[in-house]
Design a protein around this motif. Structure first.
Motif, PDB file in Angstrom:
ATOM      1  N   THR A  13       1.267  -0.825  -0.535  1.00  0.00           N
ATOM      2  CA  THR A  13       0.236   0.582  -0.072  1.00  0.00           C
ATOM      3  C   THR A  13       0.810   1.398  -0.123  1.00  0.00           C
ATOM      4  O   THR A  13       2.683   1.091  -0.529  1.00  0.00           O
ATOM      5  CB  THR A  13      -0.802  -0.043   1.732  1.00  0.00           C
ATOM      6  N   ALA A  14       0.318   2.184   0.090  1.00  0.00           N
ATOM      7  CA  ALA A  14       1.123   3.694   0.004  1.00  0.00           C
ATOM      8  C   ALA A  14       1.365   3.974   1.071  1.00  0.00           C
ATOM      9  O   ALA A  14       2.869   4.577   1.437  1.00  0.00           O
ATOM     10  CB  ALA A  14       0.023   5.211  -0.014  1.00  0.00           C
ATOM     11  N   ILE A  15       1.311   2.980   2.265  1.00  0.00           N
ATOM     12  CA  ILE A  15       2.241   3.765   3.579  1.00  0.00           C
ATOM     13  C   ILE A  15       2.961   2.242   3.820  1.00  0.00           C
ATOM     14  O   ILE A  15       3.043   2.401   5.029  1.00  0.00           O
ATOM     15  CB  ILE A  15       1.082   4.013   4.967  1.00  0.00           C
ATOM     16  N   GLY A  16       2.918   1.132   3.587  1.00  0.00           N
ATOM     17  CA  GLY A  16       3.496   0.284   3.102  1.00  0.00           C
ATOM     18  C   GLY A  16       3.171  -1.485   3.250  1.00  0.00           C
ATOM     19  O   GLY A  16       1.799  -1.109   2.483  1.00  0.00           O
ATOM     20  N   LEU A  58      -7.374   2.445   3.564  1.00  0.00           N
ATOM     21  CA  LEU A  58      -6.744   3.193   2.443  1.00  0.00           C
ATOM     22  C   LEU A  58      -6.915   2.123   1.114  1.00  0.00           C
ATOM     23  O   LEU A  58      -7.340   2.437   0.031  1.00  0.00           O
ATOM     24  CB  LEU A  58      -4.670   2.599   2.752  1.00  0.00           C
ATOM     25  N   MET A  59      -7.347   0.775   1.580  1.00  0.00           N
ATOM     26  CA  MET A  59      -7.368  -0.120   1.571  1.00  0.00           C
ATOM     27  C   MET A  59      -8.887   0.108   0.644  1.00  0.00           C
ATOM     28  O   MET A  59      -9.799  -0.629  -0.811  1.00  0.00           O
ATOM     29  CB  MET A  59      -7.505  -1.946   1.584  1.00  0.00           C
ATOM     30  N   ASN A  60      -9.757   0.637   1.724  1.00  0.00           N
ATOM     31  CA  ASN A  60     -10.860   0.599   1.223  1.00  0.00           C
ATOM     32  C   ASN A  60     -11.409   1.798   0.607  1.00  0.00           C
ATOM     33  O   ASN A  60     -12.775   1.946   0.156  1.00  0.00           O
ATOM     34  CB  ASN A  60     -11.842   0.777   2.483  1.00  0.00           C
ATOM     35  N   ARG A  61     -10.385   2.679  -0.086  1.00  0.00           N
ATOM     36  CA  ARG A  61     -10.154   3.585  -0.842  1.00  0.00           C
ATOM     37  C   ARG A  61     -10.062   3.259  -2.048  1.00  0.00           C
ATOM     38  O   ARG A  61     -10.337   3.668  -3.580  1.00  0.00           O
ATOM     39  CB  ARG A  61      -9.913   4.595  -0.749  1.00  0.00           C
ATOM     40  N   ASP A  62      -9.904   1.827  -2.066  1.00  0.00           N
ATOM     41  CA  ASP A  62     -10.165   1.089  -3.313  1.00  0.00           C
ATOM     42  C   ASP A  62     -10.836   0.286  -4.088  1.00  0.00           C
ATOM     43  O   ASP A  62     -11.078  -0.191  -3.850  1.00  0.00           O
ATOM     44  CB  ASP A  62      -8.715   0.379  -3.524  1.00  0.00           C
ATOM     45  N   PRO A  63     -11.952   0.908  -5.272  1.00  0.00           N
ATOM     46  CA  PRO A  63     -12.996  -0.014  -5.289  1.00  0.00           C
ATOM     47  C   PRO A  63     -12.618  -1.132  -6.358  1.00  0.00           C
ATOM     48  O   PRO A  63     -13.432  -2.060  -5.800  1.00  0.00           O
ATOM     49  CB  PRO A  63     -13.420   1.016  -6.383  1.00  0.00           C
ATOM     50  N   HIS A  64     -11.325  -1.579  -6.070  1.00  0.00           N
ATOM     51  CA  HIS A  64     -11.410  -3.724  -6.778  1.00  0.00           C
ATOM     52  C   HIS A  64     -11.253  -4.173  -5.779  1.00  0.00           C
ATOM     53  O   HIS A  64     -11.188  -5.391  -5.477  1.00  0.00           O
ATOM     54  CB  HIS A  64      -9.631  -2.776  -7.790  1.00  0.00           C
TER      55      HIS A  64
END
Length: 231
Positions: free
Chosen positions: A139-142, A178-184
């Motif tokens: 992810t963007a933070i690790g 963060l991950m829940n902002r990714d629609p995929h």
């Protein structure tokens, strides 16, 4: 990262309310948007904080506040809830900003790394019909230790620790945000897995909808068959 040492009072409103009376404290504003309030004691844990996603506004005090000695007001609003952190600053002792760059992340010890490998190989330990997507999902933070799918095909982020403490729950919470902002990927649920999970960490995790799993290292290695034991 911005570091501010100031005489301030702090109020938290939302799912709970809390008040810190006027005192000198360290205010930390991180690049990910989080704001933390520290004292000179209490080890690593902040007195209060707001996790991302959130926005911060620095405002001039109202007339009544100025009469009480307030020189600035910080209002930190969470983006997904009504939670709000308000800092009334009476005096700024120090204010500095520092560019830390991209952090390489925590280098896990041998036990944590081995636990991750074993759990990835035996992902069904977390539930029947589960499947592994990949280890060290970036992810963007690790990296998240394990990205998996449950029996319904929904995404699950798994964070693995040898000892499960509050900072591990906070780490997984940031990944999930963060991950829940990714629609995929969304919706993504969380699993906090460790050989030992402290009660405070379990309470915080369950309050945030994160499932806690205690790992049996020997059973994962095949040294101890937990199902065949009498006790």
């Amino acid at each position: 990262m911005r570091l501010v040492i100031a005489r301030c009072s702090v109020d938290y409103d939302g799912r709970l309310t809390a008040h810190l009376p006027l005192a000198t404290r360290l205010l930390v504003v991180k690049a990910d948007g989080s704001v933390l309030v520290h004292s000179d004691g209490g080890s690593y844990k902040p007195l209060n904080w707001m996790s991302p996603p959130c926005t911060m506004a620095e405002l001039a005090p109202e007339e009544a506040q100025a009469d009480e000695g307030v020189v600035a007001v910080w209002r930190v609003q969470h983006a997904k809830s009504e939670d709000r952190l308000t800092v009334h600053i009476h005096e700024v002792v120090h204010d500095s900003a520092h560019e830390l760059g991209v952090d390489p992340g925590l280098v896990k010890d041998g036990v944590e790394a081995h636990l991750q490998k074993l759990l990835a190989e035996h992902i069904h330990t977390l539930g029947h019909g589960w499947s592994l997507v990949r280890r060290e999902y970036m992810t963007a933070i690790g990296p998240v230790d394990i990205l998996a799918r449950d029996h319904t095909g929904a995404s699950v982020a798994v964070e693995i620790k040898r000892r499960g403490e509050i900072d591990g729950v906070e780490q997984l919470t940031r990944y999930l945000d963060l991950m829940n902002r990714d629609p995929h990927l969304a919706p993504v649920s969380g699993v906090f897995a460790a050989q030992l999970i402290k009660p405070q960490a379990r309470t915080l995790a369950e309050d945030r909808g994160i499932r806690c799993v205690v790992l049996d290292y020997d059973a994962l290695r095949g040294v101890d068959d937990a199902e065949s034991r009498l006790f």
